[in-house]
Enzyme design. Structure first.
Site, mmCIF file in Angstrom:
data_model
loop_
_atom_site.group_PDB
_atom_site.id
_atom_site.type_symbol
_atom_site.label_atom_id
_atom_site.label_comp_id
_atom_site.label_asym_id
_atom_site.label_seq_id
_atom_site.Cartn_x
_atom_site.Cartn_y
_atom_site.Cartn_z
ATOM 1 N N THR A 37 0.872 -1.171 0.000
ATOM 2 C CA THR A 37 0.000 0.000 0.000
ATOM 3 C C THR A 37 0.915 1.229 0.000
ATOM 4 O OG1 THR A 37 0.020 0.258 2.392
ATOM 5 C CG2 THR A 37 -1.649 -1.235 1.473
ATOM 6 N N ILE A 61 -3.466 -9.599 2.277
ATOM 7 C CA ILE A 61 -3.808 -10.624 3.277
ATOM 8 C C ILE A 61 -5.306 -10.931 3.297
ATOM 9 C CG2 ILE A 61 -1.804 -10.362 4.803
ATOM 10 C CD1 ILE A 61 -3.751 -8.674 6.653
ATOM 11 N N THR A 101 -8.678 -4.631 6.064
ATOM 12 C CA THR A 101 -7.331 -5.205 6.254
ATOM 13 C C THR A 101 -7.136 -5.712 7.678
ATOM 14 O OG1 THR A 101 -6.245 -3.986 4.504
ATOM 15 C CG2 THR A 101 -4.876 -4.577 6.386
ATOM 16 N N GLU A 137 -3.296 1.124 21.826
ATOM 17 C CA GLU A 137 -4.490 1.967 21.637
ATOM 18 C C GLU A 137 -5.786 1.194 21.875
ATOM 19 O OE1 GLU A 137 -4.610 4.595 18.331
ATOM 20 O OE2 GLU A 137 -2.480 5.064 18.456
ATOM 21 N N TYR A 162 -9.296 3.063 13.797
ATOM 22 C CA TYR A 162 -8.061 2.248 13.783
ATOM 23 C C TYR A 162 -8.005 1.338 15.004
ATOM 24 C CZ TYR A 162 -3.218 1.080 14.914
ATOM 25 O OH TYR A 162 -2.070 0.410 15.293
ATOM 26 N N HIS A 300 -9.416 12.386 20.141
ATOM 27 C CA HIS A 300 -7.987 12.271 20.451
ATOM 28 C C HIS A 300 -7.730 11.687 21.851
ATOM 29 C CE1 HIS A 300 -3.927 14.599 19.901
ATOM 30 N NE2 HIS A 300 -3.755 13.308 20.057
HETATM 31 P P1 NAD Z 1 2.993 0.691 8.430
HETATM 32 O O1 NAD Z 1 1.756 1.400 8.006
HETATM 33 O O2 NAD Z 1 4.308 1.391 8.354
HETATM 34 O O3 NAD Z 1 3.146 -0.652 7.588
HETATM 35 C C1 NAD Z 1 2.056 -1.499 7.323
HETATM 36 C C2 NAD Z 1 2.479 -2.495 6.231
HETATM 37 O O4 NAD Z 1 1.365 -3.377 5.983
HETATM 38 C C3 NAD Z 1 2.810 -1.819 4.901
HETATM 39 O O5 NAD Z 1 3.988 -2.396 4.349
HETATM 40 C C4 NAD Z 1 1.599 -2.131 4.022
HETATM 41 O O6 NAD Z 1 1.905 -2.214 2.641
HETATM 42 C C5 NAD Z 1 1.156 -3.482 4.583
HETATM 43 N N1 NAD Z 1 -0.268 -3.746 4.330
HETATM 44 C C6 NAD Z 1 -1.309 -2.896 4.548
HETATM 45 N N2 NAD Z 1 -2.448 -3.484 4.154
HETATM 46 C C7 NAD Z 1 -2.123 -4.733 3.699
HETATM 47 C C8 NAD Z 1 -2.875 -5.823 3.176
HETATM 48 N N3 NAD Z 1 -4.206 -5.743 3.025
HETATM 49 N N4 NAD Z 1 -2.218 -6.944 2.817
HETATM 50 C C9 NAD Z 1 -0.866 -7.039 2.969
HETATM 51 N N5 NAD Z 1 -0.102 -6.027 3.437
HETATM 52 C C10 NAD Z 1 -0.728 -4.897 3.806
HETATM 53 O O7 NAD Z 1 2.704 0.181 9.901
HETATM 54 P P2 NAD Z 1 3.692 0.024 11.148
HETATM 55 O O8 NAD Z 1 3.759 1.313 11.862
HETATM 56 O O9 NAD Z 1 4.928 -0.638 10.698
HETATM 57 O O10 NAD Z 1 2.831 -0.975 12.049
HETATM 58 C C11 NAD Z 1 2.955 -2.389 11.871
HETATM 59 C C12 NAD Z 1 2.028 -3.090 12.856
HETATM 60 O O11 NAD Z 1 2.382 -2.733 14.181
HETATM 61 C C13 NAD Z 1 0.554 -2.724 12.703
HETATM 62 O O12 NAD Z 1 -0.200 -3.889 12.904
HETATM 63 C C14 NAD Z 1 0.300 -1.710 13.805
HETATM 64 O O13 NAD Z 1 -1.037 -1.776 14.226
HETATM 65 C C15 NAD Z 1 1.240 -2.223 14.876
HETATM 66 N N6 NAD Z 1 1.740 -1.193 15.816
HETATM 67 C C16 NAD Z 1 2.318 -0.051 15.346
HETATM 68 C C17 NAD Z 1 2.851 0.880 16.241
HETATM 69 C C18 NAD Z 1 3.521 2.147 15.775
HETATM 70 O O14 NAD Z 1 3.863 2.990 16.599
HETATM 71 N N7 NAD Z 1 3.755 2.345 14.478
HETATM 72 C C19 NAD Z 1 2.781 0.622 17.610
HETATM 73 C C20 NAD Z 1 2.165 -0.558 18.055
HETATM 74 C C21 NAD Z 1 1.680 -1.467 17.137
HETATM 75 O O1 DAU Z 2 0.282 3.782 20.451
HETATM 76 C C1 DAU Z 2 0.593 2.994 19.342
HETATM 77 C C2 DAU Z 2 0.120 3.666 18.078
HETATM 78 O O2 DAU Z 2 0.994 4.769 17.837
HETATM 79 C C3 DAU Z 2 0.109 2.724 16.878
HETATM 80 O O3 DAU Z 2 -0.810 1.705 17.104
HETATM 81 C C4 DAU Z 2 -0.242 3.485 15.591
HETATM 82 O O4 DAU Z 2 -0.138 2.613 14.481
HETATM 83 C C5 DAU Z 2 0.739 4.626 15.428
HETATM 84 O O5 DAU Z 2 0.408 5.388 14.284
HETATM 85 C C6 DAU Z 2 0.741 5.516 16.669
HETATM 86 O O6 DAU Z 2 -0.525 6.212 16.806
HETATM 87 P P1 DAU Z 2 -0.601 7.758 17.258
HETATM 88 O O7 DAU Z 2 -1.877 8.303 16.792
HETATM 89 O O8 DAU Z 2 -0.248 7.894 18.688
HETATM 90 O O9 DAU Z 2 0.645 8.332 16.391
HETATM 91 P P2 DAU Z 2 0.816 9.662 15.530
HETATM 92 O O10 DAU Z 2 2.266 9.746 15.165
HETATM 93 O O11 DAU Z 2 -0.177 9.765 14.440
HETATM 94 O O12 DAU Z 2 0.504 10.803 16.592
HETATM 95 C C7 DAU Z 2 1.248 10.926 17.790
HETATM 96 C C8 DAU Z 2 0.670 12.071 18.579
HETATM 97 O O13 DAU Z 2 0.977 13.292 17.892
HETATM 98 C C9 DAU Z 2 -0.837 12.047 18.714
HETATM 99 O O14 DAU Z 2 -1.206 12.528 19.994
HETATM 100 C C10 DAU Z 2 -1.340 12.990 17.641
HETATM 101 C C11 DAU Z 2 -0.221 14.021 17.555
HETATM 102 N N1 DAU Z 2 0.017 14.610 16.213
HETATM 103 C C12 DAU Z 2 0.205 13.776 15.164
HETATM 104 C C13 DAU Z 2 0.424 14.280 13.901
HETATM 105 C C14 DAU Z 2 0.605 13.346 12.724
HETATM 106 C C15 DAU Z 2 0.091 15.988 16.073
HETATM 107 O O15 DAU Z 2 -0.043 16.752 17.042
HETATM 108 N N2 DAU Z 2 0.331 16.483 14.818
HETATM 109 C C16 DAU Z 2 0.489 15.698 13.719
HETATM 110 O O16 DAU Z 2 0.688 16.210 12.589
#
Ligand code: NAD
Ligand code: DAU
Length: 359
Positions: A37, A61, A101, A137, A162, A300
């Site tokens: 994606t 998936i 997804t 979350e 989400y 939020h």
């Molecule tokens: P990301 O958005 O960077 O990556 C997601 C990946 O999944 C991408 O490579 C995308 O192409 C793939 N994908 C999306 N839809 C798909 C589908 N239908 N089939 C196959 N592939 C698909 O996400 P991330 O930040 O690396 O997060 C990875 C996992 O960890 C997620 O499940 C997220 O909920 C979880 N998570 C993320 C955070 C965070 O802070 N980023 C924290 C806790 C948990």
């Molecule tokens: O807690 C785990 C989660 O953390 C993961 O499950 C999610 O996949 C990951 O995206 C992240 O979610 P958040 O919403 O916490 O992350 P984000 O970086 O989008 O935002 C972090 C904080 O910053 C949130 O309180 C919103 C704020 N924010 C975010 C953006 C993008 C801003 O103030 N300005 C911004 O432009």
């Protein structure tokens, strides 16, 4: 030992693949299944592309036939399920793809793994495990009382589309464990940061906006709290739960590193100014004047904070990278990889697949 990693071209998935191949080398084989994606970027994995023990499969998936075919053509021992739509803001404007997804995709994977791993008597083949990567979350939002944390038995109370979709996927994994004794673990982790994070998320967005002299949008009063963890520590935690986690258990992963968003923003500005030489023209523009308070994110969540006591006690996991070091490492990485950021923000990275695979 063969791993099926879903979503391996994303931020955490690609860091995890790097971590695992570096740690285990040829002792493991990784099959990375990703739909590519907007968030999937194969350039993140350029350096492992040619390895004999790494294979990429472009697949959704949610496509049950394709997923089943992978399990039929490969002897998969372990699944590490990252693939998801991951950005809260996108889920607010377009929830359905999150349900598809995150919920349907997880159900399809569970069903394929169950079919491949189940014996005729309903038991499961030795040594198989499905690790579902989830988020803190799902627990909702904490008050500002610093003594409150998310524990593994904190009731689920997701607020955004989400987190509701991730909570649903967790429930499906729990249902498979309870109903079929399906061998699985769930991990719920706090906010990750580090290299290869898509610049829609707070930290890379702020770095990128600073470097381009663009305003930094801070939602609401900027005092929402997140508990930040360096992505490699998350990768190590997942590996430790895979190796040492008791089947059917949930483990929270987080580094006791709570910070207000505005503190993060100011720290990035300060650190960038330290890194850039006075001769760099961008430096003059990187000041707190870029900070712009904008309308709040809908629904939020105010504060997240994880208790990692269980993973520490049972698996011996602790974060190794303190935030003060991790944020410097991350900023340095983005400064040293301007073409990565350039290609991601221009959309060019999406041509990489056709260049590599000729499709
Ligand atoms: P990301 O958005 O960077 O990556 C997601 C990946 O999944 C991408 O490579 C995308 O192409 C793939 N994908 C999306 N839809 C798909 C589908 N239908 N089939 C196959 N592939 C698909 O996400 P991330 O930040 O690396 O997060 C990875 C996992 O960890 C997620 O499940 C997220 O909920 C979880 N998570 C993320 C955070 C965070 O802070 N980023 C924290 C806790 C948990
Ligand atoms: O807690 C785990 C989660 O953390 C993961 O499950 C999610 O996949 C990951 O995206 C992240 O979610 P958040 O919403 O916490 O992350 P984000 O970086 O989008 O935002 C972090 C904080 O910053 C949130 O309180 C919103 C704020 N924010 C975010 C953006 C993008 C801003 O103030 N300005 C911004 O432009």
């Amino acid at each position: 030992m063969t791993y099926l990693v879903t979503g391996g071209a994303g931020f955490i998935g690609s860091n995890y693949i790097h971590y695992m191949l570096k740690k285990y080398g040829g002792a493991i084989r990784i099959i990375n299944v990703d739909k590519l994606t907007y968030a999937g970027n194969l350039e993140n994995l350029k350096d492992v592309e040619g390895l004999d023990n790494y294979r990429f499969v472009k697949a959704d998936i949610c496509d049950a036939d394709k997923v089943r075919a992978i399990f039929e053509s490969e002897e998969i021992d372990r699944v590490v399920h990252f693939a998801a739509e991951s950005h809260v803001d996108r889920s607010i404007s377009d929830p359905l793809v999150f349900v598809k997804t995150n919920v349907v995709g997880t159900a399809v994977l569970l069903e394929a793994a169950k079919a491949a791993w189940e014996n005729a008597d309903g038991s499961f083949k030795e040594g198989k495990k499905f690790l579902h990567v989830s988020t803190d979350e799902v627990y909702g939002s904490l008050s500002e009382d610093k003594n409150t944390f998310f524990y593994e038995d904190t009731p689920y109370s997701p607020h955004s589309p989400y987190s509701a979709s991730k909570a649903s996927s967790d429930m499906l994994v729990k249902a498979y464990m309870d109903t079929y004794n399906f061998p699985a673990n769930i991990t719920n982790c706090s906010n990750n940061y580090g290299p290869y994070q898509f610049p829609e998320k707070l930290i890379p967005l702020v770095i990128n906006n600073c470097l381009n002299g663009k305003k930094i949008p801070v939602y609401g009063d900027g005092k929402n709290v997140r508990d930040w963890l360096y992505v490699e520590d998350h990768a190590r935690g997942i590996d430790m739960v895979m190796e040492k986690g008791r089947l059917f258990e949930t483990y929270n992963i987080g580094g006791h590193n709570e910070m207000q968003n505005i503190e993060i923003v100011k720290l990035i500005i300060k650190t960038l100014r330290e890194f850039l030489p006075d001769t760099d023209k961008r430096k003059q523009r990187i000041t707190e004047d870029l900070i712009t308070y904008v309308g709040d994110r809908k629904g939020h969540d105010r504060r997240y904070a994880i208790s990692p006591d269980k993973i520490k006690k049972e698996a011996g996991w602790e974060p190794e990278t303190m935030f003060a070091d991790g944020i410097r490492l991350s900023i340095k990485w983005y400064l040293e990889n301007p073409e990565w950021m350039e290609r991601v923000t221009s959309g060019d990275y999406q041509n990489y697949y056709s260049q590599m695979y000729g499709e």
